[in-house]
Structures are given as C-alpha cells and as structure tokens.
Design a protein around this motif. Sequence first.
Motif, mmCIF file in Angstrom:
data_model
loop_
_atom_site.group_PDB
_atom_site.id
_atom_site.type_symbol
_atom_site.label_atom_id
_atom_site.label_comp_id
_atom_site.label_asym_id
_atom_site.label_seq_id
_atom_site.Cartn_x
_atom_site.Cartn_y
_atom_site.Cartn_z
ATOM 1 N N LEU A 289 0.713 -1.305 -0.050
ATOM 2 C CA LEU A 289 0.121 0.092 -0.075
ATOM 3 C C LEU A 289 0.932 1.215 -0.029
ATOM 4 C CD1 LEU A 289 -2.632 -1.097 2.648
ATOM 5 C CD2 LEU A 289 -2.562 -1.169 0.382
ATOM 6 N N GLY A 290 2.327 1.049 0.247
ATOM 7 C CA GLY A 290 2.850 2.158 0.318
ATOM 8 C C GLY A 290 3.283 2.762 1.966
ATOM 9 N N ILE A 291 4.586 3.217 1.852
ATOM 10 C CA ILE A 291 4.888 3.908 3.256
ATOM 11 C C ILE A 291 4.068 4.815 3.718
ATOM 12 C CG2 ILE A 291 6.721 5.362 4.362
ATOM 13 C CD1 ILE A 291 8.650 3.855 2.764
ATOM 14 N N GLY A 292 3.578 4.804 5.126
ATOM 15 C CA GLY A 292 2.761 5.346 5.803
ATOM 16 C C GLY A 292 1.269 4.803 5.771
ATOM 17 N N ALA A 293 0.988 3.647 5.251
ATOM 18 C CA ALA A 293 0.133 2.632 5.076
ATOM 19 C C ALA A 293 -0.675 2.618 6.478
ATOM 20 C CB ALA A 293 0.125 1.433 4.579
ATOM 21 N N MET A 294 -2.082 2.508 6.763
ATOM 22 C CA MET A 294 -2.885 2.007 7.925
ATOM 23 C C MET A 294 -3.838 1.237 7.424
ATOM 24 S SD MET A 294 -2.516 5.904 10.026
ATOM 25 C CE MET A 294 -3.850 6.799 8.989
#
Length: 337
Positions: A289-294
């Motif tokens: 989902l990409g860095i920073g995902a939650m």
Amino acid sequence: MTLKIRVSWALAACLGWGATAALAQQPLTEVTFGTNWIAQAEHGGYYQAVADGTFEKYGLKITIVPGGPRANNRMLMTVGKLDFYMGGSMIQAFSAVEKDIPTVVVAAHFQKEPQVLLSHPGQGLDTFQDLKKSNGILLSKDGFATFYQWMKAEYDFKDEQVKPYGFNPAPFIANKQAVQQGYATSEPLTIEKAAGFKPNVFLLADHGFSTYSTTVETRHELIEKNTDLVQRFVDASTIGWYNYLYGDNAKANALIKRDNPEMTDELIAYSIARMKEYGIVDSGDARTLGIGAMTDARMKDFFDKMVKAGLFKADLDYKKAYTLRFVNKGVGLDLRK
C-alpha cells in the motif's frame, strides 16, 4: 493559500506531476511541521523531502520545528501554531479522542514502533519470555504507563519487577540481570560502545505491540479547510521516506546534523541500518500500500490490546483518532530498491 493556487495544484495532480514545471512560478505554501524529539535519522524522510526538493515539487515550503525535552510541539499543533505534528504511538491519538482534542492521524510512516527491551547475553535472559525472570526491568514513567501495561496483560509481567530508568545505561551495564528499555535505532549501539558487548534486543512490535508510530497528525480544521494541502504533505513525506531509505540521503543527513550538532555519522548509519533490518518503516501493509499505510484491522487490533491492558474503555470511539483518506494509494512504491 488562494483558490487559484489550490485549483492549480489540483490540476497538476490530475495531469501528473510532469505538469509541475509549468507551475514552478506559483508561490509555495508555507507549512510548519513539528517533530517529537531532536533531529535524528528516525526523522530522515521529512528532512529528505526538504533536502531533495520533494516538498517544493508538491508546492510546499516546509519548516521543520524540532522537538526536545523543553518543547511541546503537539500542543502547538493542537492550538494552531504548527500545521502538522510527528506523533508517537497510537496511544497518544486514542487519548486525544478520549479528551475530545480535535486532532487526527493522517499517516503512519513507521509500521513498527522502535521500542525495545535489552538484556545481557548469556545470563538466562535470551528470550522475551525469559525477561520475566528479571527483577530489574528499568523503565521510564511513560514506558511503565504504556507498553508495560500491555506486557502485564499479555505476558503476565509484574509491577514489582520494575525499577526507575533515568536514561543512563550505567545501571543496566553494571547489573547483568537487568533489563532496559530503549529504541532499536540507538540504545544497542550506545551500550555496545560503552560496555563492549552487544545486548539482546527484543523489539516489542515483533511480540505483539502492534501500534503504528511516527505518525503525522493534524487538526480536523485543516483537513476540512484544505484537504489538498494535507494530501500533498502526506505524499511528499512518503516519497521523502523512500528516497531517504533507498536513495542518496547525504543532504538530508547534513540537515539533521545542522539541527542537532551532537548527531554523528556513525549513529545515523546505525539507525538507518536498523530501520531496514527490523522493517520499521517499510514492512507489512507498507509493502503493497506504500509507506505511511494504515488499516482499520490493525487499528482495531491495537486498540483491543490497549483496552485489555486497561488504558482505555471499550466504548471509546477510537476510529475518530485516524483517517485512511490520505494513505494506502501506493505513492512512492516505484522508488523502492
């Protein structure tokens, strides 16, 4: 920011960032970002986005306001003196909901909190479960009030095992049966240099302490008034993290040392290596989902654990603490090496 600038950047987003050059004449939007401690490699993605022009590419002129023992940047963000704040664990964010503070987490640049426990090797304290044998677990007041409550609920640790930690490794080094809190990115190196041995390192995240960390927080008001600005800050910061971990980070490290003259190249290199080794930034959902995902599932898992640990009541509307609106878009995935 004027309506003209906002519309222009929205148009650029639609056209692709190749259109950015045509908008180079537009004035940059000034944004302030407060960190939660003095400058270090653990803040590297944000410094990278300043150093390599990524924030400017996204129409932002960023001022990083370092935190520290005498700073209260979270409060400054809450009252509108700063636009964004680098939060710690989700415990702070859940607590803000409990206290009706109008802030929200918009990204989580650390998939794992770097919090660790350290022990002496070869002393019968070589597994996480072994740590329950120690009657000298050195913890700060904050550590005792947060992650240790989870350790008690999840692993049956006891209050009487805890001794006060004054952020000095000497008591740990002197007592081979002691256990000390720390961060994977710094304290193991400090102890190795001071005592000449490598301590056992137990990353709490790998034993179930599932909080996100190094979050980006802002006020609901800013999201409502300038959604585009929030998105650009999150995206640019995320790209900064990819470039810091996988690209040329020399200029970012120079900025870190400018803001923190006591920082050394050795510690920066060590911290970056440990962030990669343990998957602090780029692991789990961030891989797709990409860095920073939650994710909602991860948030529920951690909240339920904090309820079990007695930190929050089960009926707290914890979903107010965060929004997935600005993450999980795959931004920067092509920059991973």
